[in-house]
Motif scaffolding. Structure first.
Motif, PDB file in Angstrom:
ATOM      1  N   ILE A   6     -15.907 -63.591 -24.607  1.00 42.99           N
ATOM      2  CA  ILE A   6     -14.897 -64.637 -24.466  1.00 42.99           C
ATOM      3  C   ILE A   6     -15.576 -65.989 -24.618  1.00 42.99           C
ATOM      4  O   ILE A   6     -16.775 -66.127 -24.366  1.00 42.99           O
ATOM      5  N   GLU A   7     -14.805 -66.991 -25.018  1.00 39.70           N
ATOM      6  CA  GLU A   7     -15.331 -68.346 -25.142  1.00 39.70           C
ATOM      7  C   GLU A   7     -14.737 -69.207 -24.033  1.00 39.70           C
ATOM      8  O   GLU A   7     -13.530 -69.148 -23.773  1.00 39.70           O
ATOM      9  N   ILE A   8     -15.587 -69.992 -23.391  1.00 38.46           N
ATOM     10  CA  ILE A   8     -15.184 -70.815 -22.253  1.00 38.46           C
ATOM     11  C   ILE A   8     -15.488 -72.272 -22.555  1.00 38.46           C
ATOM     12  O   ILE A   8     -16.629 -72.605 -22.909  1.00 38.46           O
ATOM     13  N   PHE A   9     -14.482 -73.131 -22.387  1.00 36.39           N
ATOM     14  CA  PHE A   9     -14.687 -74.575 -22.565  1.00 36.39           C
ATOM     15  C   PHE A   9     -14.260 -75.281 -21.284  1.00 36.39           C
ATOM     16  O   PHE A   9     -13.174 -75.027 -20.751  1.00 36.39           O
ATOM     17  N   LEU A  52      -9.876 -72.268 -21.158  1.00 32.99           N
ATOM     18  CA  LEU A  52     -10.109 -73.682 -20.849  1.00 32.99           C
ATOM     19  C   LEU A  52     -10.139 -73.852 -19.336  1.00 32.99           C
ATOM     20  O   LEU A  52      -9.174 -73.511 -18.652  1.00 32.99           O
ATOM     21  N   ILE A  53     -11.257 -74.352 -18.804  1.00 33.97           N
ATOM     22  CA  ILE A  53     -11.328 -74.709 -17.386  1.00 33.97           C
ATOM     23  C   ILE A  53     -10.964 -76.189 -17.279  1.00 33.97           C
ATOM     24  O   ILE A  53     -11.647 -77.040 -17.829  1.00 33.97           O
ATOM     25  N   SER A  54      -9.885 -76.471 -16.578  1.00 36.10           N
ATOM     26  CA  SER A  54      -9.403 -77.855 -16.452  1.00 36.10           C
ATOM     27  C   SER A  54      -8.807 -78.033 -15.069  1.00 36.10           C
ATOM     28  O   SER A  54      -7.903 -77.289 -14.676  1.00 36.10           O
ATOM     29  N   SER A  63      -7.041 -73.643 -13.468  1.00 39.61           N
ATOM     30  CA  SER A  63      -6.997 -74.949 -12.798  1.00 39.61           C
ATOM     31  C   SER A  63      -6.829 -74.782 -11.299  1.00 39.61           C
ATOM     32  O   SER A  63      -6.693 -73.670 -10.778  1.00 39.61           O
ATOM     33  N   GLY A  64      -6.814 -75.924 -10.598  1.00 40.02           N
ATOM     34  CA  GLY A  64      -6.633 -75.950  -9.140  1.00 40.02           C
ATOM     35  C   GLY A  64      -5.984 -77.254  -8.743  1.00 40.02           C
ATOM     36  O   GLY A  64      -4.830 -77.493  -9.017  1.00 40.02           O
ATOM     37  N   HIS A  65      -6.717 -78.101  -8.022  1.00 40.37           N
ATOM     38  CA  HIS A  65      -6.392 -79.503  -7.756  1.00 40.37           C
ATOM     39  C   HIS A  65      -5.324 -79.747  -6.687  1.00 40.37           C
ATOM     40  O   HIS A  65      -5.501 -80.580  -5.800  1.00 40.37           O
ATOM     41  N   VAL A  66      -4.171 -79.077  -6.758  1.00 43.06           N
ATOM     42  CA  VAL A  66      -3.026 -79.480  -5.928  1.00 43.06           C
ATOM     43  C   VAL A  66      -2.947 -78.734  -4.592  1.00 43.06           C
ATOM     44  O   VAL A  66      -2.029 -78.964  -3.803  1.00 43.06           O
ATOM     45  N   HIS A  67      -3.895 -77.833  -4.331  1.00 41.44           N
ATOM     46  CA  HIS A  67      -3.971 -77.131  -3.040  1.00 41.44           C
ATOM     47  C   HIS A  67      -2.666 -76.424  -2.694  1.00 41.44           C
ATOM     48  O   HIS A  67      -2.280 -76.342  -1.518  1.00 41.44           O
TER      49      HIS A  67
END
Length: 301
Positions: free
Chosen positions: A171-174, A202-204, A223-227
């Protein structure tokens, strides 16, 4: 005689009003205490850091031959979960994923960075991929912290990519670093940042970039960010608030299909502001299982 009677009547009325006031005051005190007790109970029941949720998503694709298990550990914010992060590691080691992704906010301002490195040290037997979130980028020391992560074997992806292989699957990860409320690159340019036709991840950090992700030439966004919306409504599985999304955000957890791209949002592990606790919102570890749709006779999502 009339004056005397009037005085008596006024006295009776005054006394009656006084008694009514005492009764009403007592009644209101009971109401206030009841509301305070109910509110306290609601908050106490919602502070469920004793439990850690595990969420698994199965994604089928013809772009992998052998299954790949991805563990997502988001938004640690330098919080400690047991000695040497034992509560996190107990779950990770039980599942033994093929790789670990950290989509931002591993660190935070005015915190003990050694707590976050404690987790990185505990993950030494796993390939780890890290991309910065907004709280990481607030730090003046972030370049030094990234250097230490690399010394510890972490793949630090800041607007750059790599590949991961397991058996017959690659797999390709950016990793797209957090640059603020809007991406600094165009979604149409993302295809030039991937260099293969493999399964693209895509990790964003920010899930609210949905219009960007709809146009992005990739298979999966982590993704994450918003808990999870920070405070969640019991039984409804709905978050209360998320930055740039407002009240009752649509993109606060779960898996979402965006024009052929899967967006997986982790509720994360901790809270960005220790003065604002998570309510009815356990820390979450996410596992994403990539599986071959033909081999397992599963229709692709």
């Amino acid at each position: 005689c009339i004056t005397r009677s009037t005085q008596i009547i006024n006295f009776i009325v005054m006394w009656k009003n006084h008694v009514l006031f005492i009764i009403m005051e007592s009644y209101m005190n009971r109401i206030v205490k009841g509301i305070a007790l109910a509110a306290g109970t609601y908050v106490a029941c919602g502070l469920q850091y004793r439990k850690m949720d595990q969420t698994e998503y199965l994604i089928s694709t013809d772009k992998v031959q052998d299954d790949i298990c991805i563990c997502v550990l988001s938004d640690l914010h330098c919080r400690k979960f047991g000695d040497k992060q034992s509560r996190i590691m107990k779950i990770v080691d039980q599942r033994h994923p093929d790789l670990v992704m950290i989509p931002g906010d591993l660190f935070d301002v005015d915190r003990d960075f050694s707590i976050s490195f404690m987790l990185i040290d505990a993950l030494k037997n796993y390939p780890v991929y890290f991309t910065s979130g907004n709280h990481d980028n607030y730090l003046n020391q972030i370049d030094e912290l990234r250097r230490i992560l690399q010394q510890k074997g972490v793949h630090v992806l800041e607007d750059e990519g790599t590949v991961f292989s397991k058996g017959n699957s690659t797999i390709e990860i950016f990793g797209m670093s957090d640059h603020g409320r809007k991406p600094v690159i165009q979604a149409s340019d993302l295809k030039y940042m991937f260099h293969t036709d493999l399964y693209r991840i895509l990790i964003s950090h920010r899930p609210e970039y949905t219009e960007f992700y709809k146009k992005a030439d990739c298979d999966l966004v982590v993704s994450g960010h918003v808990h999870g919306g920070q405070w969640r409504i019991p039984l409804m599985k709905r978050g209360m608030y998320a930055p740039q999304q407002g009240l009752f955000p649509e993109y606060s957890q779960g898996i979402h299909r965006l024009n052929g791209t899967d967006l997986v949002i982790s509720r994360g592990l901790a809270s960005g502001n220790p003065m604002i606790p998570r309510l009815y919102n356990n820390p979450e570890i996410v596992f994403i299982q990539l599986t071959n749709q033909k081999k397992n006779n599963i229709s692709a999502k």
